[in-house]
Design a protein around this motif. Structure first.
Motif, mmCIF file in Angstrom:
data_model
loop_
_atom_site.group_PDB
_atom_site.id
_atom_site.type_symbol
_atom_site.label_atom_id
_atom_site.label_comp_id
_atom_site.label_asym_id
_atom_site.label_seq_id
_atom_site.Cartn_x
_atom_site.Cartn_y
_atom_site.Cartn_z
ATOM 1 N N LYS A 79 0.852 -1.186 0.000
ATOM 2 C CA LYS A 79 0.000 0.000 0.000
ATOM 3 C C LYS A 79 0.893 1.243 0.000
ATOM 4 O O LYS A 79 1.811 1.351 0.822
ATOM 5 N N LEU A 126 -4.229 -1.071 6.324
ATOM 6 C CA LEU A 126 -4.329 0.196 5.607
ATOM 7 C C LEU A 126 -3.450 1.225 6.306
ATOM 8 O O LEU A 126 -3.715 1.601 7.456
ATOM 9 N N GLN A 178 -11.709 -5.809 3.735
ATOM 10 C CA GLN A 178 -10.985 -4.794 2.973
ATOM 11 C C GLN A 178 -11.240 -3.414 3.558
ATOM 12 O O GLN A 178 -12.321 -3.135 4.086
ATOM 13 N N GLN A 180 -10.728 0.910 2.572
ATOM 14 C CA GLN A 180 -10.424 1.907 1.559
ATOM 15 C C GLN A 180 -10.537 3.294 2.178
ATOM 16 O O GLN A 180 -11.500 3.603 2.874
ATOM 17 N N LYS A 181 -9.512 4.102 1.921
ATOM 18 C CA LYS A 181 -9.516 5.483 2.385
ATOM 19 C C LYS A 181 -9.920 6.384 1.230
ATOM 20 O O LYS A 181 -9.330 6.324 0.146
ATOM 21 N N LEU A 182 -10.925 7.228 1.447
ATOM 22 C CA LEU A 182 -11.416 8.130 0.417
ATOM 23 C C LEU A 182 -10.675 9.461 0.496
ATOM 24 O O LEU A 182 -9.948 9.746 1.455
ATOM 25 N N THR A 232 -15.541 -7.659 -1.667
ATOM 26 C CA THR A 232 -14.622 -6.710 -2.292
ATOM 27 C C THR A 232 -15.374 -5.442 -2.671
ATOM 28 O O THR A 232 -16.551 -5.487 -3.046
ATOM 29 N N THR A 234 -14.873 -1.085 -4.242
ATOM 30 C CA THR A 234 -14.055 -0.023 -4.814
ATOM 31 C C THR A 234 -14.909 1.237 -4.903
ATOM 32 O O THR A 234 -16.061 1.190 -5.363
ATOM 33 N N GLY A 241 -19.715 4.039 -5.602
ATOM 34 C CA GLY A 241 -18.944 2.873 -5.185
ATOM 35 C C GLY A 241 -19.556 1.587 -5.703
ATOM 36 O O GLY A 241 -20.714 1.555 -6.153
#
Length: 752
Positions: A79, A126, A178, A180-182, A232, A234, A241
């Motif tokens: 990452k 993350l 999972q 995810q950072k926006l 999963t 994205t 999204g």
């Protein structure tokens, strides 16, 4: 006194000298499972695999080079928080004293360092900034924001009770898959409560998304719905999204994850492993070998297939160029509709390898035979056959033209370097599950043949070997009594015509009459784990068995000395190399997990473990003696070929010399010298020719030629030459005189 101390250090250094690395000559990219891939721009990218390799490309993925290797560390994820700072973690550990290796870069991936940050419990992670990160563990989310490796829980996965009235225990609802950072600094986490669903605790709302607005300190449930396992996600933007998972289902949100709409319904029972977005319109997903493609945000979908099956992930550099990685490594340049392997190497697994020169060799897979003319860097297919996944196959090349291969159903011979392979007839109902070995160009044996006692019974209980004394022109069959303990050999080796050694599941056996009768040398009920052996002559041999046990003999197996490796290995092959200048035998061992071990009984530490850059199983070792320089190749799964050298095989006091009473090579004087010394030699008058072609060459300790002092025809007489070592470094060197069949080597020491 100072010179003597320096001389001691020179000798000690060369006593300990060994190659620290073997060259991975094939394939161009290790075939281990690729866990993660990322591109920093359209040219520069990185991928990591289960072997512990970090590979880099600077040409958009056309070529990949190993830039860092963590032996047997499966690097799970990479990452980057910007173009210069990146992080990764591995799931196995050897070198950090029980703390899982955490790796980082601060120069865009050109160099990588290790930090003692515990990641043994991480499912995914993350990095939030250069000083903060979160990780998903089995029972929740942990955060690290200090320099003391002290993680703290910021989210706990719910539990439920199972059991009966007498005994109950807690189980977790599920797991988090999972993060995810926006761009807004918001962090999302997707998870599922599948375990609770299977146990009847919940009937809906299996999947959920958590939201944190304070860098992972606190978590709220953003959304929870649907009786499907979605694994999963994205988010190409704050509002838009996609999530995917069970039965090819894909959902889309337009409000940051508060609600979701099905945009790709279930069409099979295949589960989507990974979904990737370039932007709000270009979305790609993969399920086993199916690729789902949309360029309009999911309004319409197209499908393609890749040739490989497995748990793949995706990364697209742009709308046309992308990669599918996992059990294979594939690239597309047309938006995902057609895929080719990134590696240009042959995709196969090897059972045996054999080289007849430093450049020319053959490799036998379970269905094909290949040839190289450049030491293993490139291979051509010469023959395909009906085989089977069985490493007990045979490959024996007698020279650059003549050789044999043994497959489960056939024996093939070539007399033109593999241009043609001709099948040899041994019977209608016979199969082979052993191998083939030769002592010289005439004496050889095919071992491990079996045939049906009753035609059509499929019971191959008649065991036999075939021997030849004329190079394979004719073969004599030797049948053994049913149930003989010495049958079903895995490996055989001649050390001379009267000593044929064999190993099977019950021990080591010796035949002194070319396989007619056998006597036990080392016996067991049955080996556990892998096993192999090697003998270098009728006295000196080794047995490797189990997961790290070695036994050595110097008296032909009368007595054995047990020694144990510090790192266990399930052995596939063992090779004993002759003595170095200090009289030490070298042992090379290989097997599962890509391990290559060099063991020297008389030197402490005994073991050297060499990088192989793979976790693929290595099945075979090939030793080729080029003069006194040993070349070694290791071959195995994934068409893995490694090659290297070890120290010269030499006995300075007893070099083979067929004209010892006639030719003479004197010790150089002075010795040690700095930088000039003189060497005297004599050519006798009764030499086979009036003028003999004489060469006198100087080599370093690794067998590399550093000087040619004489290379011309010489009449009988005494000669003296001067050697100037001013251009060389201090150390041990050898000078070798050759004239016709005569050869003698002596040692000298350059001491500056």
């Amino acid at each position: 006194m100072k010179s003597f101390i320096y001389l001691f250090h020179v000798i000690f250094f060369f006593c300990q000298l060994s190659y620290s690395q073997w060259d991975l000559v094939y394939p161009d990219i290790p075939t281990d499972h690729i866990n993660d891939l990322i591109f920093l721009d359209q040219y520069k990218g990185y991928c990591v695999n289960k072997a512990g390799d970090i590979l880099m490309t600077s040409d958009g993925g056309v070529t990949w080079d190993i830039i860092k290797y963590y032996a047997e560390q499966s690097i799970e994820e990479l990452k980057f928080i910007n173009n210069v700072t990146g992080f990764g973690f591995a799931s196995n550990n050897i070198f950090l004293n029980g703390i899982e290796p955490f790796i980082y870069t601060t120069d865009g991936g050109n160099t990588w360092n290790e930090a003692q940050i515990s990641m043994s419990d991480a499912r995914t992670f993350l990095p939030i900034s250069i000083s903060e990160m979160i990780k998903s563990v089995d029972d929740g989310i942990k955060k690290l924001d200090n320099f003391f490796n002290q993680w703290r829980y910021t989210y706990d996965i719910p539990t439920f009770l199972v059991g009966d009235s007498l005994y109950q225990w807690e189980e977790l609802y599920g797991s988090i898959h999972q993060f995810q950072k926006l761009n807004s600094e918001k962090i999302l986490a997707i998870g599922s409560s599948l375990n609770a669903f299977y146990n009847g605790i919940i009937s809906d709302s299996v999947s959920y998304i958590l939201n944190s607005d304070d860098m992972g300190e606190n978590w709220d449930t953003l959304w929870c719905d649907l009786p499907y396992d979605l694994v999963t996600m994205t988010f190409p933007s704050e509002a838009v999204g996609f999530i995917a998972g069970e039965d090819e289902r894909i959902y889309k949100t337009l409000n940051g994850g508060l609600s979701w709409t099905l945009i790709h319904p279930s069409t099979s029972n295949l589960d989507i492993n990974h979904i990737f977005s370039l932007n709000e319109n270009n979305i790609f997903a993969v399920a086993v070998n199916k690729i789902f493609i949309t360029s309009d945000g999911g309004t319409s979908w197209q499908e393609s297939e890749i040739a490989s099956y497995g748990n793949f992930k995706l990364f697209f550099v742009d709308s046309q160029k992308g990669f599918a990685f996992g059990s294979d490594f594939l690239v597309t340049i047309d938006g995902g509709f057609n895929w080719t392997r990134v590696s240009k190497s042959i995709n196969d697994d090897l059972a045996k390898i054999d080289f007849v020169s430093p450049t020319t060799g053959w490799a036998l897979s379970y269905y094909s035979v290949y040839k190289t003319s450049d030491a293993g860097y490139n291979w051509i297919n010469q023959l395909d056959f009906y085989g089977g996944y069985n490493s007990l196959m045979g490959l024996e090349m007698l020279d650059s033209l003549k050789g044999f291969i043994l497959t489960p159903e056939d024996v093939f011979e070539t007399v033109n370097g593999g241009v043609n392979w001709n099948s040899l007839y041994f019977g209608d109902r016979i199969i082979f599950y052993g191998g083939i070995t030769f002592y010289d160009e005439y004496l050889g044996i095919i071992f491990g043949a079996a045939e049906e006692e009753i035609p059509g019974s499929n019971n191959y209980n008649i065991q036999s070997n075939f021997t030849t004394t004329d190079g394979g022109t004719s073969w004599q069959k030797i049948i053994y009594p049913i149930g003989s303990e010495y049958i079903q050999a895995h490996k055989m080796k001649f050390t001379d015509p009267g000593h044929l050694w064999s190993i099977n599941g019950k021990g080591i056996w010796l035949s002194k009459d070319t396989a007619k009768t056998w006597q036990p040398i080392w016996a067991t009920d049955y080996f556990t784990g892998g096993f192999s052996f090697d003998f270098i002559d009728s006295s000196n041999g080794l047995l490797a068995y189990g997961y790290g046990g070695i036994e050595l003999t110097t008296d032909g197996g009368e007595n054995w000395d047990y020694q144990s490796l510090s790192r266990g290995i399930q052995f596939r092959d063992a090779q004993l190399v002759g003595t170095d200048i200090f009289g030490n035998y070298r042992i090379f061992l290989t097997g599962d997990r890509g391990r290559i071990t060099k063991y020297v009984p008389d030197i402490v530490p005994h073991e050297n473990h060499y990088p192989s850059f793979t976790m693929q199983r290595l099945n075979d070792i090939c030793l080729l003696m080029e003069g006194q320089l040993p070349y070694l190749w290791f071959g195995g799964e994934g068409f893995t070929i490694l090659k290297g050298n070890t120290e010269l095989v030499i006995n300075v006091e007893n070099i083979e010399n067929s004209f010892v009473n006639d030719f003479r090579l004197d010790q150089n004087y002075p010795n040690p010298f700095n930088p000039v010394t003189k060497i005297k030699y004599e050519i006798p008058g009764q030499a086979r020719n009036d003028n003999a072609l004489v060469t006198l060459k100087v080599y370093d300790i690794l067998g590399r030629e550093v000087a040619t002092l004489v290379n011309e025809e010489k009449p009988a007489g005494e000669y003296e030459v001067e050697f100037n070592g001013s251009a060389l470094t201090s150390g041990i060197y050898f000078y070798q005189l050759k004239a016709g069949e005569f050869s003698e080597t002596k040692k000298m020491i350059l001491l500056k």
